[in-house]
Design a protein around this motif. Structure first.
Motif, PDB file in Angstrom:
ATOM      1  N   UNK A   1       9.279  11.097   5.304  1.00  0.00           N
ATOM      2  CA  UNK A   1       9.741  10.633   3.988  1.00  0.00           C
ATOM      3  C   UNK A   1       8.585  10.506   3.000  1.00  0.00           C
ATOM      4  N   UNK A   2       7.607  11.374   3.121  1.00  0.00           N
ATOM      5  CA  UNK A   2       6.401  11.285   2.305  1.00  0.00           C
ATOM      6  C   UNK A   2       6.566  12.013   0.973  1.00  0.00           C
ATOM      7  N   UNK A   3       5.467  12.042   0.222  1.00  0.00           N
ATOM      8  CA  UNK A   3       5.390  12.767  -1.047  1.00  0.00           C
ATOM      9  C   UNK A   3       4.459  13.960  -0.864  1.00  0.00           C
TER      10      UNK A   3
ATOM     11  N   UNK B   1      17.598  17.381   8.099  1.00  0.00           N
ATOM     12  CA  UNK B   1      16.384  16.675   8.516  1.00  0.00           C
ATOM     13  C   UNK B   1      15.338  16.563   7.418  1.00  0.00           C
ATOM     14  N   UNK B   2      15.617  17.147   6.256  1.00  0.00           N
ATOM     15  CA  UNK B   2      14.675  17.082   5.135  1.00  0.00           C
ATOM     16  C   UNK B   2      14.746  15.700   4.486  1.00  0.00           C
ATOM     17  N   UNK B   3      13.650  14.966   4.550  1.00  0.00           N
ATOM     18  CA  UNK B   3      13.629  13.592   4.025  1.00  0.00           C
ATOM     19  C   UNK B   3      12.531  13.358   2.993  1.00  0.00           C
ATOM     20  N   UNK B   4      11.885  14.425   2.570  1.00  0.00           N
ATOM     21  CA  UNK B   4      10.792  14.266   1.606  1.00  0.00           C
ATOM     22  C   UNK B   4      11.284  13.453   0.399  1.00  0.00           C
ATOM     23  N   UNK B   5      10.503  12.460   0.039  1.00  0.00           N
ATOM     24  CA  UNK B   5      10.915  11.522  -1.010  1.00  0.00           C
ATOM     25  C   UNK B   5      10.590  12.024  -2.410  1.00  0.00           C
ATOM     26  N   UNK B   6       9.428  12.709  -2.550  1.00  0.00           N
ATOM     27  CA  UNK B   6       8.993  13.089  -3.898  1.00  0.00           C
ATOM     28  C   UNK B   6       7.988  14.228  -3.835  1.00  0.00           C
ATOM     29  N   UNK B   7       7.790  14.849  -4.984  1.00  0.00           N
ATOM     30  CA  UNK B   7       6.689  15.780  -5.171  1.00  0.00           C
ATOM     31  C   UNK B   7       5.747  15.158  -6.211  1.00  0.00           C
ATOM     32  N   UNK B   8       4.470  15.484  -6.059  1.00  0.00           N
ATOM     33  CA  UNK B   8       3.483  14.926  -6.998  1.00  0.00           C
ATOM     34  C   UNK B   8       2.836  16.035  -7.800  1.00  0.00           C
ATOM     35  N   UNK B   9       2.840  15.854  -9.114  1.00  0.00           N
ATOM     36  CA  UNK B   9       2.169  16.759 -10.041  1.00  0.00           C
ATOM     37  C   UNK B   9       0.864  16.097 -10.468  1.00  0.00           C
ATOM     38  N   UNK B  10      -0.251  16.803 -10.304  1.00  0.00           N
ATOM     39  CA  UNK B  10      -1.548  16.163 -10.524  1.00  0.00           C
ATOM     40  C   UNK B  10      -2.401  16.880 -11.568  1.00  0.00           C
ATOM     41  N   UNK B  11      -1.863  17.900 -12.208  1.00  0.00           N
ATOM     42  CA  UNK B  11      -2.659  18.645 -13.183  1.00  0.00           C
ATOM     43  C   UNK B  11      -1.745  19.480 -14.061  1.00  0.00           C
ATOM     44  N   UNK B  12      -2.338  20.036 -15.109  1.00  0.00           N
ATOM     45  CA  UNK B  12      -1.598  20.938 -15.977  1.00  0.00           C
ATOM     46  C   UNK B  12      -0.773  20.212 -17.020  1.00  0.00           C
ATOM     47  N   UNK B  13       0.130  20.937 -17.630  1.00  0.00           N
ATOM     48  CA  UNK B  13       1.021  20.397 -18.665  1.00  0.00           C
ATOM     49  C   UNK B  13       2.129  19.613 -17.960  1.00  0.00           C
ATOM     50  N   UNK B  14       1.938  18.323 -17.834  1.00  0.00           N
ATOM     51  CA  UNK B  14       2.857  17.521 -17.033  1.00  0.00           C
ATOM     52  C   UNK B  14       4.258  17.471 -17.634  1.00  0.00           C
ATOM     53  N   UNK B  15       4.376  17.570 -18.949  1.00  0.00           N
ATOM     54  CA  UNK B  15       5.693  17.571 -19.575  1.00  0.00           C
ATOM     55  C   UNK B  15       6.464  18.832 -19.175  1.00  0.00           C
ATOM     56  N   UNK B  16       5.858  19.983 -19.387  1.00  0.00           N
ATOM     57  CA  UNK B  16       6.537  21.239 -19.068  1.00  0.00           C
ATOM     58  C   UNK B  16       6.764  21.390 -17.571  1.00  0.00           C
TER      59      UNK B  16
ATOM     60  N   UNK C   1       0.845  -1.195   0.000  1.00  0.00           N
ATOM     61  CA  UNK C   1       0.000   0.000   0.000  1.00  0.00           C
ATOM     62  C   UNK C   1       0.880   1.245   0.000  1.00  0.00           C
ATOM     63  N   UNK C   2       0.363   2.283  -0.638  1.00  0.00           N
ATOM     64  CA  UNK C   2       1.109   3.537  -0.728  1.00  0.00           C
ATOM     65  C   UNK C   2       0.118   4.672  -0.916  1.00  0.00           C
ATOM     66  N   UNK C   3       0.575   5.879  -0.611  1.00  0.00           N
ATOM     67  CA  UNK C   3      -0.297   7.039  -0.783  1.00  0.00           C
ATOM     68  C   UNK C   3       0.460   8.319  -0.497  1.00  0.00           C
ATOM     69  N   UNK C   4      -0.106   9.407  -0.907  1.00  0.00           N
ATOM     70  CA  UNK C   4       0.543  10.697  -0.696  1.00  0.00           C
ATOM     71  C   UNK C   4      -0.344  11.570   0.193  1.00  0.00           C
ATOM     72  N   UNK C   5      -0.957  12.578  -0.375  1.00  0.00           N
ATOM     73  CA  UNK C   5      -1.858  13.466   0.347  1.00  0.00           C
ATOM     74  C   UNK C   5      -2.860  14.016  -0.657  1.00  0.00           C
ATOM     75  N   UNK C   6      -3.959  14.528  -0.163  1.00  0.00           N
ATOM     76  CA  UNK C   6      -4.973  15.129  -1.038  1.00  0.00           C
ATOM     77  C   UNK C   6      -4.888  16.645  -0.988  1.00  0.00           C
ATOM     78  N   UNK C   7      -5.499  17.282  -1.969  1.00  0.00           N
ATOM     79  CA  UNK C   7      -5.540  18.744  -1.983  1.00  0.00           C
ATOM     80  C   UNK C   7      -6.244  19.289  -0.742  1.00  0.00           C
TER      81      UNK C   7
END
Length: 446
Positions: free
Chosen positions: A221-223, A248-263, A193-199
């Motif tokens: 170590x979240x996203x 102490x910064x351990x954040x693993x990732x950022x999540x992009x959920x909208x917009x021009x994902x390539x740019x 199981x895995x998950x990040x956070x909601x808006x």
């Protein structure tokens, strides 16, 4: 077994069983469960759902409350109710292992049992094999498009029902998806199981940066989801958080959920790299499917993983399969069906996969008992209503089997585009002759 499942069938199954009992039709029947033809955008299907099918057959019982309900319909005989009261499945099942690629006309499983027993279980077997095969086949395309990058399934909220939500998570994991957001699927099947956070978490705070501080404190170590207001500003807040926390910064990732994902992924990657945060990954989500993922990666999007929801969960481009459960033999005699576009191959069968240098080249659909070149796919998994030894591999073992079997397919079949010509499936001369003889006999009958 849950009380409700025994009645989870079509009414006419009970009606046919009642009529069989009236005629004393108890001889051995063979039913074949298969997909007639592949959907337009599928080069193969990944067979899935056998574990649930076998569990159902082993545990199918009717409770007094269920029998009372059937009696209240005033539609069935006491003979049927007495039969159901002591019902136990006593038959044999042959099936391809879960995670095996299959093609049109090829049996996923065959049931050999007294006619009333084999008939009664039709609806539930179709329901479970259909759903999981559909989902696994879609998930295999998504993971192929991701080209080795991790994929998380999180379609539960839009999947058509809670049972489907569980089974899709299982099937997707078998097909190569790495994790699910579905906590119950994790508990029941052992899917990671895995998950990040909601808006909503960000919105619940007056300040986006403060929401990141709180979440990082609780889950170091979240996203972090960065597109609630403005994606690149959200990334800037992550950079500020990194400066504040230092080592102490351990954040693993950022999540992009909208917009021009390539740019946006390119800009976010540059910002993170410039800040010395090369280890922070970029996860993309938001109405993704295999085509979008493949297009993003072909354009060089620096995305490290994907979250895929609705498109996978409901198999949006192919939400149903032409799957059937057909009588092919009864009382020692082969049976056929000659309906337009639904002609049936008679009798018990075997499928032989012919390979060259470890790559599948063609399949031969044969009669049961034929000895042909190639690897036989159907195996006996149940006798006398009980699973045979070795017929219940673990979920990781099924997943590994699926990975190996898909790798043995020609590369052209694993691509997203429809392959032309399609993979070759041919009937053995004996099977073709048998169908021809039965057809001619029917046409000559009065």
């Amino acid at each position: 077994m849950e009380d409700s499942v025994a009645l989870l069938t079509d009414l006419y199954e009970f009606a046919m069983v009642d009529a069989y009992l009236d005629e004393d039709l108890h001889d051995e029947a063979v039913f074949s469960l298969f997909v007639r033809r592949l959907p337009p955008r599928r080069n193969f299907l990944l067979a899935c759902g056998l574990e649930e099918a076998l569990r159902y057959l082993e545990t199918l019982r009717f409770t007094p409350e269920q029998l009372d309900y059937l009696a209240s319909l005033e539609h069935f005989s006491d003979r049927l109710l007495r039969y159901l009261e002591r019902f136990r499945f006593s038959g044999e099942v042959c099936a391809v292992p879960e995670g095996t690629p299959v093609f049109g006309e090829e049996p996923i499983l065959e049931v050999v049992a007294p006619l009333p027993e084999a008939q009664l279980v039709e609806t539930y077997l179709l329901n479970q094999i259909h759903l999981q095969t559909m989902a696994a086949s879609k998930a295999a395309r998504v993971t192929e498009a991701a080209a080795g990058r991790p994929v998380m399934e999180f379609g539960l909220r839009r999947i058509h029902g809670t049972d489907a939500g569980l089974k899709v998570a299982r099937a997707a994991f078998i097909a190569g998806v790495d994790a699910t957001s579905n906590v119950m699927a994790g508990q029941r099947y052992g899917v990671p199981v895995a998950g990040t956070m909601a808006h909503s978490f960000v919105q619940a705070h007056d300040d986006e940066l403060e929401s990141f501080r709180v979440f990082a404190r609780c889950f170091p170590d979240s996203t972090l989801l960065v597109d609630t207001y403005d994606t690149l500003r959200g990334v800037q807040h992550v950079l500020r958080l990194a400066r504040e926390l230092g080592e102490g910064f351990q954040i693993r990732a950022v999540r992009l959920d909208s917009g021009d994902l390539l740019a946006l992924s390119r800009a976010a990657r540059q910002m993170l790299n410039d800040a010395g945060l090369q280890r922070v990954q970029i996860i993309a989500s938001g109405n993704l499917d295999e085509d979008v993922i493949a297009r993003l990666l072909s354009q060089g999007a620096p995305i490290d993983g994907f979250g895929v929801g609705t498109a996978l969960g409901v198999s949006a481009d192919a939400p149903c399969l032409d799957i059937v459960y057909k009588l092919v033999a009864y009382a020692g005699k082969d049976r056929i069906k000659l309906s337009a576009a639904k002609v049936l191959y008679p009798g018990r069968k075997q499928v032989f996969r012919v390979e060259e240098d470890g790559v599948a080249r063609r399949d031969v659909l044969a009669r049961h008992g034929e000895q042909l070149g190639g690897r036989p796919l159907l195996r006996t998994v149940m006798r006398d209503g009980r699973r045979v030894e070795g017929s219940s591999p673990s979920l990781p073992e099924i997943r590994e089997h699926a990975r190996r079997e898909v790798e043995r397919l020609p590369h052209s079949l694993r691509r997203l585009e429809p392959v032309s010509p399609p993979y070759r499936v041919e009937a053995s001369p004996v099977l073709a002759w048998t169908r021809e003889q039965l057809t001619e006999a029917w046409e000559a009958s009065p």
